[in-house]
Design an enzyme around this catalytic site. Structure first.
Site, short mmCIF file in Angstrom:
data_model
loop_
_atom_site.label_atom_id
_atom_site.label_comp_id
_atom_site.label_asym_id
_atom_site.label_seq_id
_atom_site.Cartn_x
_atom_site.Cartn_y
_atom_site.Cartn_z
N SER A 1 -2.99 -4.42 5.03
CA SER A 1 -1.61 -4.34 4.52
C SER A 1 -0.70 -3.52 5.43
O SER A 1 -0.21 -2.44 5.07
CB SER A 1 -1.62 -3.75 3.12
OG SER A 1 -2.57 -4.44 2.36
N ASP B 1 -1.51 -7.81 1.71
CA ASP B 1 -1.77 -7.62 0.27
C ASP B 1 -0.79 -8.40 -0.61
O ASP B 1 -1.15 -8.88 -1.69
CB ASP B 1 -1.78 -6.13 -0.12
CG ASP B 1 -0.56 -5.36 0.35
OD1 ASP B 1 0.29 -5.95 1.05
OD2 ASP B 1 -0.46 -4.16 0.03
N ARG C 1 -11.36 -0.78 -0.02
CA ARG C 1 -12.21 -1.36 -1.03
C ARG C 1 -12.99 -2.52 -0.41
O ARG C 1 -12.44 -3.32 0.33
CB ARG C 1 -11.33 -1.89 -2.16
CG ARG C 1 -12.06 -2.21 -3.42
CD ARG C 1 -11.13 -2.12 -4.59
NE ARG C 1 -10.05 -3.09 -4.50
CZ ARG C 1 -9.55 -3.70 -5.56
NH1 ARG C 1 -10.02 -3.44 -6.75
NH2 ARG C 1 -8.57 -4.56 -5.43
C1 GLC Z 1 3.74 -1.47 3.90
C2 GLC Z 1 3.16 -2.48 4.87
C3 GLC Z 1 3.12 -3.86 4.27
C4 GLC Z 1 2.41 -3.81 2.96
C5 GLC Z 1 3.08 -2.82 2.05
C6 GLC Z 1 2.39 -2.72 0.72
O1 GLC Z 1 5.06 -1.76 3.73
O2 GLC Z 1 3.93 -2.48 6.04
O3 GLC Z 1 2.45 -4.74 5.14
O4 GLC Z 1 2.39 -5.08 2.40
O5 GLC Z 1 3.07 -1.55 2.65
O6 GLC Z 1 1.10 -2.28 0.82
#
Ligand code: GLC
Length: 729
Positions: free
Chosen positions: A398, A452, A331
């Site tokens: 993330s 995130d 996004r």
């Molecule tokens: C996975 C990633 C982590 C992220 C999570 C949620 O676990 O390793 O960094 O925060 O997904 O998206």
């Protein structure tokens, strides 16, 4: 009837030696004959029913219909003075308004029938059958083996044929509903409606001599009414109970057998509180260990310091671009922060071609830069900017990253199905910046890398001062929280009065990597792990997150098919459906978390939602038993995930050790899967006695990341002194 005419009527009644029977429906001339000669109710009913034809009955009932204005006159609604008066009023009104009540019952029945289409359909079919019978008999009577079948017997046959169908579509429950609703409405109305006549009779009964003919007849009428009401209610209740009993028997017997068959397979997924507390203890230990050292090889949790030391103060402002990469889409957002945490957001979702997820890393970043360019052009964001203007961009990335500053982050490993080459081990901020710089005319500087969970926490802490933790329960799962730097021995950065705390991204999805969750892992969990892109990694995440829930359910279904518990005999008998079955049974990831949520929430009597979902993925015409088992599987897998998530959130809350804490949560499971959220909240309540609040963080990963960049910009322009408000208490 108006008050006036009611009073006149009353005066007439009181003066007249013979009561106005037309005001008392049962007191028709026919009634009077019967009541004076024979008080036996059944004889009365039978003889009258035989005499009456439908038109007469209709005319009589019409005459006893009370004006609806009177029926609904709210001025007349008053509670009875005492129980005796209430009972008297009840009896009187049931008889006085009998036709109105009859119509109320019909309206409730019509409502019940038209809101149960299957029932309506069968009733129509039954009506059509009876109509055909009458047509046929009109032409010539039906004769079987020289024996003439009476029309009433034919009607009975049609009825008997329809009874099983009616029961199957829930006629039992419908009868109960109609019965319950009617009794409730009629009882309340009859108890509270004060009819002038009735009150007058009440007075008369008290004042007149017990030998009065009038009271005798009134009592006889009341007695008859009570008998009719009693018999009718008894018969209806008996039919209802019978239908309901048969209905429940067929349903519950299925339930018992099915539960017995599947119980053994589902048992390992059912976690006890003791097991959850053990998970909590292990997670807590791994978190503490992770804060001590960066030895990601030997530790479960990375516990990455994020270089975010402060939440928003409300004085942040400016405009920011945010790129949010973490799922199968990404996004781009334009966020304007207008002070006092007021934010405007404009965003667009771009699909990532699957080839890019598994291809060359540089191509992925080039594609992101290209989408950024499109977004800026489409929204004319450069229009009023000077030639040298550069947008500040926060990169919500993330995945597990080891940060060495707010804008330096090395990707440790891919998760959630990503596997681009030449990215792991590299600085992803630099890679994005280089891709942006490769596009001439794109003036952007990447100022922050944000997980995130951190965005989620920041967005929420701009509203709730006690928000100190952020959790994602979506495609993946992870959490972050504010930790005192005193508790982070591995921290090598600045430690002073301004930098007393830091947000730690726990990466708790990796829990269990070295076996601490083996005591709850099932064979299915191991099978899923082995066949995943990242074997032996993200063990905890694979038991909880949306990316894996559907797959766990699918693997259990495959197991049940192989044991011939599901779709027994179908695979062999229907070769035409085999290819579809095979797609579902063979294809990894063909069953989604959304399917799990929808099936779990299927409360339709015939499990029609489950049937539709199964049909849509190639399993045609599943039986009720199949659907029932699959719903049990979905419920169990989803409940386990919610319980594990609750255990993890409980650890966070305990570690924060605040008198009350708000946890910001985002992700599809929490946002859209109501049952998951309910189970999570309920389990959490049992695991932590502390006051806590779970809050959905709206657009957290975009708004919150912009806030991270904004806080950084504010601190650079006006360095802060020690800010007490951001410390956990
Ligand atoms: C996975 C990633 C982590 C992220 C999570 C949620 O676990 O390793 O960094 O925060 O997904 O998206």
């Amino acid at each position: 009837m108006s008050d006036m005419s009611a009073t006149k009527q009353l005066a007439g009644d009181m003066n007249s030696p013979a009561p106005q029977h037309s005001e008392i429906p049962l007191g028709t001339s026919t009634d009077n004959n019967v009541s004076s000669t024979n008080n036996n109710m059944s004889t009365w009913a039978m003889s009258n029913l035989q005499k009456l034809n439908v038109t007469e009955l209709y005319t009589q009932q019409r005459q006893s219909l009370r004006p609806w204005l009177d029926f609904f006159n709210t001025n007349q609604f008053k509670p009875p003075a005492n129980i005796k008066a209430g009972a008297r009023r009840l009896v009187f009104n049931v008889e006085h308004f009998q036709t109105n009540y009859f119509i109320v019952i019909i309206i409730l029945s019509i409502y019940c029938i038209i809101t149960t289409p299957a029932l309506l359909f069968i009733l129509l079919a039954m009506g059509a059958g009876c109509y055909l019978v009458s047509l046929k008999n009109h032409e010539s009577p039906l004769t079987i083996m020289n024996h003439q079948i009476a029309i009433s017997q034919q009607y009975l046959a049609v009825f008997c044929l329809c009874v099983p169908l009616l029961l199957m579509v829930g006629a039992g429950s419908a009868i109960f509903w109609i019965l319950g609703a009617s009794v409730f409405v009629i009882f309340l109305h009859a108890l509270f409606h004060q009819t002038p006549n009735q009150e007058a009779f009440g007075v008369q009964m008290e004042e007149m001599a017990p030998s009065s003919d009038y009271i005798l007849e009134f009592k006889i009428d009341v007695f008859k009414t009570l008998k009719i009401v009693g018999i009718t209610t008894g018969v209806l209740t008996a039919i209802g109970l019978g239908a309901y009993y048969i209905h429940r028997r067929t349903q519950s017997s299925k339930r018992v057998i099915l539960r017995d068959e599947v119980r053994n397979i589902l048992r390992p997924f059912q976690l006890t509180e003791e097991q959850l507390r053990r998970v909590m203890a292990n997670l807590n230990t791994e978190m503490t260990n992770g804060l001590k050292s960066d030895d990601t090889e030997n530790l479960d949790l990375a516990m990455f310091p994020t270089y975010v030391h402060h939440g928003p103060s409300g004085q942040e402002s400016g405009e920011y671009l945010v790129v949010d990469l973490g799922g199968s889409n990404f996004r781009v957002s334009h966020v304007s922060i207008e002070g006092r945490n007021r934010m405007r957001l404009n965003n667009k979702i771009f699909l990532i071609p699957h080839s890019l997820l598994l291809g060359e890393g540089e191509k992925l970043f080039d594609y992101i830069a290209e989408c950024l360019q499109r977004f800026i052009d489409d929204n004319k964001l450069s229009l009023l900017k000077s030639a040298n203007y550069k947008f500040d961009l926060a990169f919500t990335f993330s995945f597990p990253c080891k940060q060495t500053s707010l804008r330096e982050a090395t990707l440790v490993s891919w998760t959630k199905g990503f596997s681009c080459t030449s990215v792991v081990g590299n600085d992803v901020v630099l890679m994005l910046q280089q891709a942006i710089d490769r596009r001439k005319g794109l003036k952007i500087q990447v100022v922050a890398l944000v997980n995130d969970t951190v965005g989620t926490l920041m967005a929420c802490s701009s509203i709730y001062r006690d928000c100190k933790a952020g959790v994602i329960l979506g495609t993946g799962t992870n959490a972050c929280y504010f930790e005192n730097l005193d508790n982070v021995p591995k921290w090598t950065g600045v430690r002073d009065n301004i930098h007393k705390q830091v947000i730690i991204s726990t990466e708790w999805g990796a829990l269990g990597r070295h076996g601490c969750l083996d005591f709850i892992r099932t064979d299915i969990d191991r099978e899923l792990d082995e066949s995943s892109l990242t074997p032996h990694q993200q063990v905890f995440e694979k038991m909880i997150s949306a990316l894996y829930l559907g797959e766990i359910v699918r693997l259990i279904i495959v197991d049940l098919v192989q044991r011939s518990i599901l779709f027994p005999g179908r695979m062999q008998k229907s070769p035409s459906i085999r290819p579809d079955y095979n797609i579902f049974l063979i294809l990894r990831g063909s069953f989604y978390a959304k399917h799990v949520a929808d099936i779990e929430n299927d409360t339709t009597e015939d499990l029609s939602i489950t049937t539709t979902i199964l049909t849509s993925i190639g399993i045609h015409d599943p039986s009720y038993d199949d659907c029932y088992i699959i719903r049990e599987v979905c419920k169990t897998v989803s409940l386990r995930a919610a319980k594990l998530a609750a255990a993890a959130v409980a650890v966070l809350i305990n570690r924060l050790n605040m008198s009350s804490v708000t946890v910001a949560i985002d992700g599809t499971l929490f946002r859209h899967h109501q049952q998951f959220k309910h189970n999570l909240t309920r389990t959490l309540g049992r695991l932590v006695p502390r006051t806590h609040r779970l809050v959905l963080s709206e657009d957290g990963s975009s708004k919150g990341s912009a806030l991270v960049a904004a806080v950084d910009r504010r601190l650079k322009t006006a360095p802060m002194t020690y800010d007490k408000t951001n410390l956990p208490s």
